[in-house]
Enzyme design. Structure first.
Site, PDB file in Angstrom:
ATOM      1  N   HIS A 131      65.059  81.076   7.484  1.00 16.14           N
ATOM      2  CA  HIS A 131      66.398  81.310   8.066  1.00 16.14           C
ATOM      3  C   HIS A 131      67.073  82.610   7.620  1.00 16.14           C
ATOM      4  CE1 HIS A 131      67.211  77.559  10.200  1.00 16.14           C
ATOM      5  NE2 HIS A 131      66.622  76.905   9.217  1.00 16.14           N
ATOM      6  N   GLU A 172      66.015  77.077  15.047  1.00 16.84           N
ATOM      7  CA  GLU A 172      64.805  76.479  14.450  1.00 16.84           C
ATOM      8  C   GLU A 172      63.538  76.814  15.243  1.00 16.84           C
ATOM      9  OE1 GLU A 172      66.592  74.499  11.064  1.00 16.84           O
ATOM     10  OE2 GLU A 172      64.678  75.379  11.595  1.00 16.84           O
ATOM     11  N   SER A 191      58.248  79.084   9.317  1.00 17.36           N
ATOM     12  CA  SER A 191      57.813  78.494   8.031  1.00 17.36           C
ATOM     13  C   SER A 191      56.633  77.549   8.245  1.00 17.36           C
ATOM     14  CB  SER A 191      58.981  77.766   7.352  1.00 17.36           C
ATOM     15  OG  SER A 191      59.622  76.906   8.248  1.00 17.36           O
TER      16      SER A 191
HETATM   17  N1  HBI Z   1      72.422  70.946   5.813  1.00 19.65           N
HETATM   18  N2  HBI Z   1      71.585  72.203   4.054  1.00 19.65           N
HETATM   19  C1  HBI Z   1      71.599  71.920   5.374  1.00 19.65           C
HETATM   20  N3  HBI Z   1      70.806  72.609   6.208  1.00 19.65           N
HETATM   21  C2  HBI Z   1      70.807  72.357   7.547  1.00 19.65           C
HETATM   22  O1  HBI Z   1      70.086  73.015   8.310  1.00 19.65           O
HETATM   23  C3  HBI Z   1      71.642  71.341   8.047  1.00 19.65           C
HETATM   24  C4  HBI Z   1      72.466  70.658   7.144  1.00 19.65           C
HETATM   25  N4  HBI Z   1      73.274  69.673   7.590  1.00 19.65           N
HETATM   26  C5  HBI Z   1      73.377  69.336   8.989  1.00 19.65           C
HETATM   27  C6  HBI Z   1      72.449  70.092   9.858  1.00 19.65           C
HETATM   28  N5  HBI Z   1      71.669  71.054   9.385  1.00 19.65           N
HETATM   29  C7  HBI Z   1      72.370  69.751  11.329  1.00 19.65           C
HETATM   30  O2  HBI Z   1      72.649  68.376  11.486  1.00 19.65           O
HETATM   31  C8  HBI Z   1      73.390  70.560  12.130  1.00 19.65           C
HETATM   32  O3  HBI Z   1      72.734  71.734  12.512  1.00 19.65           O
HETATM   33  C9  HBI Z   1      73.794  69.848  13.371  1.00 19.65           C
HETATM   34 FE    FE Z   2      66.159  74.862   9.175  1.00 22.96          FE
END
Ligand code: HBI
Ligand code: FE
Length: 278
Positions: A131, A172, A191
């Site tokens: 990311h 993603e 990844s």
């Molecule tokens: N928390 N650390 C982290 N990384 C994520 O990619 C992440 C998250 N919490 C919620 C989430 N992604 C997804 O549910 C949201 O993109 C909708």
């Molecule tokens: Fe991710």
């Protein structure tokens, strides 16, 4: 051997923790180096140029697990983004608030050797290698902040499902056409060595031109390669798509039926119609 030794780390109200960079072992640094070497070999000809340039500009090629504070010192001057350590997934509202403030929450643990090829939770390799590089691109960096701001709104409206699909099929698992040939930009693909090849070269998945409403209606499976990839022309297009007022769109989505992950429907700008069978 506990899988995530940060699971019980003391955390702040925004769920950030202390990365304790000096606590990583030599074998954990070595595992990062092996993951990095294997991924970059496959991505050299497959990742979008913005991603490859950032690996050097952010010195991610420097070896060993990055210290997020040092990485942020290199990233912040470029686009204002920081990388902050967290234990693992954080609550949606916390996640969106971080993104809206140009903070990317990255898991601090690294996958165990037994899950070298694939793990279901986002570890530090997925989050930082997958990311963070594109956050050095000013246009993509703006898009990610816009996404975070949109998240709070989607939560209020109870339509997080639609917005999560936008994240899934771009941040993603997105593909980009750029200068004509298809390249990767989604972190979930970057990844994964196997999916990096599959997403560009396998005949089975559909590859459809990005359309915001279409993406927000499309379901996804979290535990297999994608059956459909969406293709943007540029990060400018992606950012522009998110500048629109989502209100009317959300209203239409309330009654629009969901679309299956492998479906092709009328109106799709199909760049490649998959064979369906892997
Ligand atoms: N928390 N650390 C982290 N990384 C994520 O990619 C992440 C998250 N919490 C919620 C989430 N992604 C997804 O549910 C949201 O993109 C909708
Ligand atoms: Fe991710």
């Amino acid at each position: 051997m506990v899988k995530n030794r940060y699971a019980d780390a003391p955390r702040a109200a925004d769920f950030t923790i202390d990365q304790m960079w000096s606590s990583y072992t030599a074998e954990e640094h070595d595992r990062w180096d092996r993951l990095y070497a294997r991924a970059t070999k496959v991505l050299r000809t497959r990742a979008c140029p913005e991603f490859l340039h950032a690996l050097d500009r952010l010195a991610l090629s420097g070896g060993g697990i990055p210290d997020m504070a040092e990485l942020s010192e290199r990233l912040t001057p470029l686009t204002g983004w920081q990388v902050v350590p967290v234990t693992d997934l954080v609550p949606d509202d916390i996640f969106f608030d971080h993104l809206a403030n140009r903070r990317f929450p990255a898991g601090a643990f690294i996958r165990p050797e037994a899950e070298f090829d694939y793990l279901s939770e986002p570890d530090i390799f997925h989050d930082i290698f997958g990311h963070v590089p594109l956050l050095a691109d000013p246009v993509y960096a703006d898009f990610m902040q816009a996404y975070g701001r949109g998240g709070a709104r989607a939560l209020e409206r109870g339509q997080l499902k639609n917005l999560a699909r936008l994240y899934w099929y771009t941040v993603e698992f997105g593909l980009i056409r750029g200068q004509g040939d298809l390249k990767l930009f989604g972190a979930g693909i970057m990844s994964s060595v196997a999916e990096s090849r599959f997403a560009l070269e396998d005949p089975s998945p559909n590859r459809i031109a990005f359309d915001l409403e279409r993406v927000m209606r499309t379901e996804y499976d979290i535990d297999d390669f994608q059956k459909t990839y969406f293709v943007i022309d540029s990060f400018e297009d992606l950012r522009a798509a998110c500048d629109a007022d989502f209100g009317p769109l959300y209203d239409r989505l309330r009654t629009a039926p969901d679309i299956a992950p492998d479906a092709v429907i009328d109106g799709d700008d199909v760049l490649w119609r998959g064979t369906g069978s892997r």
